[in-house]
Write an enzyme that holds these catalytic residues in place. Sequence first.
Site, PDB file in Angstrom:
ATOM      1  N   ASP A  90      40.214  48.050  48.104  1.00 36.07           N
ATOM      2  CA  ASP A  90      40.811  48.181  49.438  1.00 36.07           C
ATOM      3  C   ASP A  90      42.169  48.872  49.357  1.00 36.07           C
ATOM      4  OD1 ASP A  90      41.750  45.809  48.053  1.00 36.07           O
ATOM      5  OD2 ASP A  90      42.792  45.268  49.920  1.00 36.07           O
ATOM      6  N   GLU A 102      42.606  42.848  48.023  1.00 35.62           N
ATOM      7  CA  GLU A 102      43.836  42.565  47.280  1.00 35.62           C
ATOM      8  C   GLU A 102      45.060  42.725  48.177  1.00 35.62           C
ATOM      9  OE1 GLU A 102      47.368  43.749  44.729  1.00 35.62           O
ATOM     10  OE2 GLU A 102      46.399  44.776  46.396  1.00 35.62           O
TER      11      GLU A 102
END
Length: 304
Positions: free
Chosen positions: A79, A173
Amino acid sequence: MKAYERLLQYVRIASASDEKGAGSPSAPGIWDMARLLEREMREMGLSEVCLDEHCYLYAAIPANIETEAAVLGFIAHMDVSPASPCEDIRARLVDYDGCDILLSEDKNIVMRVSDFPFLEDYAGKRLIVTDGTTLLGADDKAGIAEILTMAERLLADDSIKHGKIVIAFTPDEEIGRGTEHFDLKRFGADFAYTVDGGRFGEISYENFNASAAHVSFTGRSVHPGTAKNVLINAQLLAMEFFSMLPAAERPENTEGREGFFLLDESGGSVESSFQRYILRDHDARRLMAREDMIREAARRINER
């Protein structure tokens, strides 16, 4: 394929995480990134490729030595930050001469050495930049590109001797949920490195402790003509709350291992307002003290 060529492909996928998303992953674009990587890993010939139900992607490079060796792991996250736009990224290569970089002539967006003095360290290098209106997404698609380029080389060159190497790519994350469903047993590493942002040659061997604080303010809205001793402006309460936290302990005033309070988001109206904070400290006890300071500020305002 070279690492930068992989990165230029990966940044085309909008894979920002979403703090309001309830699932894992928090946003559908992360699935798109994971499936692209899964195909690439299988085509490359990696073993034990597995994309699980929570969008964690695992794989391995078999050992090519007979002797027993520790299993070494490499981790990166799929991400990118939701803080800035990450769609329609216009990435390009720049042969950097050490001067300011004109990112967009139309919008007069310039990356200045005076604002980013570390740029001087990369004079003579080839950089990848955007047009200044979006993230690049190198955090952490550059890490993914580096890991898979390493894997491709190791699979192709048996003269490089190594034990078993394992790989994991994780979601979410950027919103602090990247480890929630991480399967340590399936990963199987004895030692591992996270390949993320950093300067050339830098290795970080410790990390900070982190918390988030969501603060809500409830006001009382009445007609301003009859507001005396009645109206309570939630926006002013929020401003007062912010002023109760130490100004010297904001990110713009701290460095190194010093902790901080970051006002990350705020908004609202007379009736209702909110603030969201990020709290960081290398010392866990000091982080708890920061949490207590948030609670004490709320208690004092409520009491008054």
